[in-house]
Design a protein around this motif. Structure first.
Motif, short mmCIF file in Angstrom:
data_model
loop_
_atom_site.label_atom_id
_atom_site.label_comp_id
_atom_site.label_asym_id
_atom_site.label_seq_id
_atom_site.Cartn_x
_atom_site.Cartn_y
_atom_site.Cartn_z
N TRP A 172 -38.37 6.92 -45.62
CA TRP A 172 -37.45 8.03 -45.91
C TRP A 172 -36.29 7.54 -46.75
CZ3 TRP A 172 -32.62 7.38 -43.36
CH2 TRP A 172 -32.62 6.44 -42.29
N ASP A 173 -35.56 8.47 -47.31
CA ASP A 173 -34.46 8.16 -48.23
C ASP A 173 -33.14 8.42 -47.52
OD1 ASP A 173 -32.63 7.89 -50.25
OD2 ASP A 173 -33.70 9.15 -51.69
N GLY A 174 -32.35 7.36 -47.33
CA GLY A 174 -31.08 7.49 -46.64
C GLY A 174 -30.06 8.33 -47.40
N ALA A 175 -30.27 8.51 -48.70
CA ALA A 175 -29.33 9.32 -49.49
C ALA A 175 -29.52 10.80 -49.26
CB ALA A 175 -29.49 8.99 -50.98
N THR A 176 -30.75 11.22 -48.83
CA THR A 176 -31.03 12.64 -48.68
C THR A 176 -31.28 13.07 -47.23
OG1 THR A 176 -33.38 12.20 -49.15
CG2 THR A 176 -31.97 12.82 -51.00
N ARG A 177 -31.84 12.20 -46.40
CA ARG A 177 -32.13 12.60 -45.02
C ARG A 177 -30.85 12.71 -44.20
NH1 ARG A 177 -35.90 9.49 -40.49
NH2 ARG A 177 -36.51 11.36 -39.32
N ILE A 178 -29.86 11.91 -44.53
CA ILE A 178 -28.57 11.92 -43.82
C ILE A 178 -27.61 12.83 -44.56
CG2 ILE A 178 -26.57 10.49 -43.25
CD1 ILE A 178 -28.60 8.19 -42.77
N ASP A 179 -26.87 13.63 -43.80
CA ASP A 179 -25.91 14.57 -44.39
C ASP A 179 -24.57 13.86 -44.60
OD1 ASP A 179 -24.35 16.64 -45.20
OD2 ASP A 179 -24.60 17.87 -43.40
N ASP A 181 -22.17 14.66 -46.40
CA ASP A 181 -21.02 15.55 -46.57
C ASP A 181 -20.26 15.76 -45.26
OD1 ASP A 181 -21.51 15.93 -49.27
OD2 ASP A 181 -22.82 17.66 -48.93
N LEU A 182 -20.84 15.35 -44.14
CA LEU A 182 -20.15 15.49 -42.86
C LEU A 182 -18.87 14.67 -42.86
CD1 LEU A 182 -23.23 15.23 -40.48
CD2 LEU A 182 -21.75 17.24 -40.75
N GLU A 183 -17.78 15.27 -42.41
CA GLU A 183 -16.49 14.58 -42.38
C GLU A 183 -16.44 13.58 -41.21
OE1 GLU A 183 -13.97 14.79 -44.50
OE2 GLU A 183 -15.06 16.20 -45.77
#
Length: 369
Positions: A49-56, A58-60
């Motif tokens: 999987w791709d850590g740049a896209t699977r993880i959000d 934008d979450l603060e």
């Protein structure tokens, strides 16, 4: 900004060289292989999987409370130092502890990447080389993710802990091909999994929870790989050879147990090292944390056939002997299910957003003349 600028104490050099010994092994048998290991290799390919896209991303994240850590679990809570601390000081303390924890995760993942590459090079069987190649990619992704979290969300890093560095050094210097398995797959990965799991299951912050859940989904496969390979190999070793490996496990477990105290953090807050060590040892939370840390490693060590008298005595001394009967397969299954549940929740939320957008567009269209 350079990583050097984010270190609490910059390391003297930004690289570390470990002289590696041992043979690089080729195999000309390309057809035969263990079905269990080849199935794990297939799973490793399927689960990339791709850590740049699977993880959000934008979450603060509040860098002064990145994990939602309660006061009661901080080592200084209830001490004379705590009474003197302002709310800003307490926020700084939370930031430093989170930075220290995730920095050790980051350094450990780079170590895992290098050890996995060493396994590809030195293990004699092609099926193990195949799987370890997928693990090398996994560990690169984990290092990328932890590095991004520290740089972008916390803005602070700690150097590698001396005990973790010592265990990596011992693991990489050993010329025997099974030692990267034992040092990394069983000891460092097993202990890291427990540390990841404790934070994953207690934090109320969505970004670190995502990161840890997805990393643990990969790590469950890695520990399974180490168990398969070493269980088969250790059945062939003499009692003397098994004792050597048990001694390595004993020393590594003591190192890792003593590593996870965060004394460096207290020193950065002006507390002398001796007092920092004493305060850490008095922490009830640390005692619980240490026991949980061995929940993955003790059953794994027993499963692969390292269960001699000295090793059992060492685990009795550490108070973790009873963990040898833990159901490791159940823990690993739960790790995978938690990551899959997070994916389902995220996909469902994204679907609701899309439905709402379509409904809004339709409503706007109906009101237009």
């Amino acid at each position: 900004m350079s990583t050097r600028d984010l270190y609490t104490t910059a390391p003297p050099a930004l690289s570390w060289q470990v002289p590696a010994t041992g043979a690089a092994r080729f195999s000309w048998e390309y057809e035969e292989g263990r079905e269990r290991l080849l199935a794990l290799y297939q799973k490793g390919k399927d689960k990339q999987w791709d850590g740049a896209t699977r993880i959000d991303w934008d979450l603060e994240v509040d860098p002064y409370d990145p994990l939602g850590t309660p006061d009661e679990v901080l080592t200084l809570h209830g001490t004379r130092h705590w009474a003197k601390m302002t709310e800003k000081d307490k926020g700084d303390l939370r930031r430093h502890y989170a930075s220290w924890q995730f920095s050790q995760f980051l350094h450990g993942e780079q170590g895992a990447m290098i050890c996995a590459a060493r396994i590809v090079e030195s293990v004699p069987d092609l099926d193990a080389k195949f799987y370890s190649a997928t693990q090398t990619m996994d560990e690169a992704r984990h290092a990328e993710i932890y590095g991004r979290f520290l740089h972008d969300k916390i803005g602070m890093l700690y150097p590698i802990n001396d005990n973790l560095k010592g265990l990596l050094d011992d693991t990489l210097r050993d010329s025997r091909w099974d030692m990267p398995y034992l040092g990394m797959q069983v000891l460092i990965e097993g202990l890291a999994l427990a540390a990841f799991g404790m934070i994953r299951d207690t934090t109320d912050k969505p970004l670190p929870k995502q990161i840890l859940a997805y990393v643990m989904q990969d790590e469950a496969r890695h520990v399974a790989f180490g168990r398969m390979a070493l269980r088969d190999y250790y059945q062939q070793l003499s009692d003397a050879e098994l004792r050597e490996r048990e001694e390595f496990v004993i020393e590594g477990c003591y190192l890792m147990r003593d590593r996870l105290r965060g004394v460096e953090v207290l020193e950065d807050f002006g507390i002398p090292r001796k007092e920092a060590e004493e305060l850490s040892e008095q922490s009830e939370f640390l005692h619980l944390f240490r026991k949980l840390l061995f929940s993955r490693i003790v059953p794994c060590v027993k499963d692969i056939g390292l269960w001699g008298e000295r090793l059992q005595k060492a685990y009795l001394d550490m108070g973790v002997f009873d963990l040898g009967d833990s159901n490791l397969d159940l823990l690993m299954t739960q790790d995978e299910e938690i990551a899959e549940a997070l994916d389902r929740e995220r996909f469902a939320a994204e679907e609701r957003e899309r439905v709402a957008e379509v409904a809004e567009a339709i409503a706007e269209g109906e009101t237009m003349p």
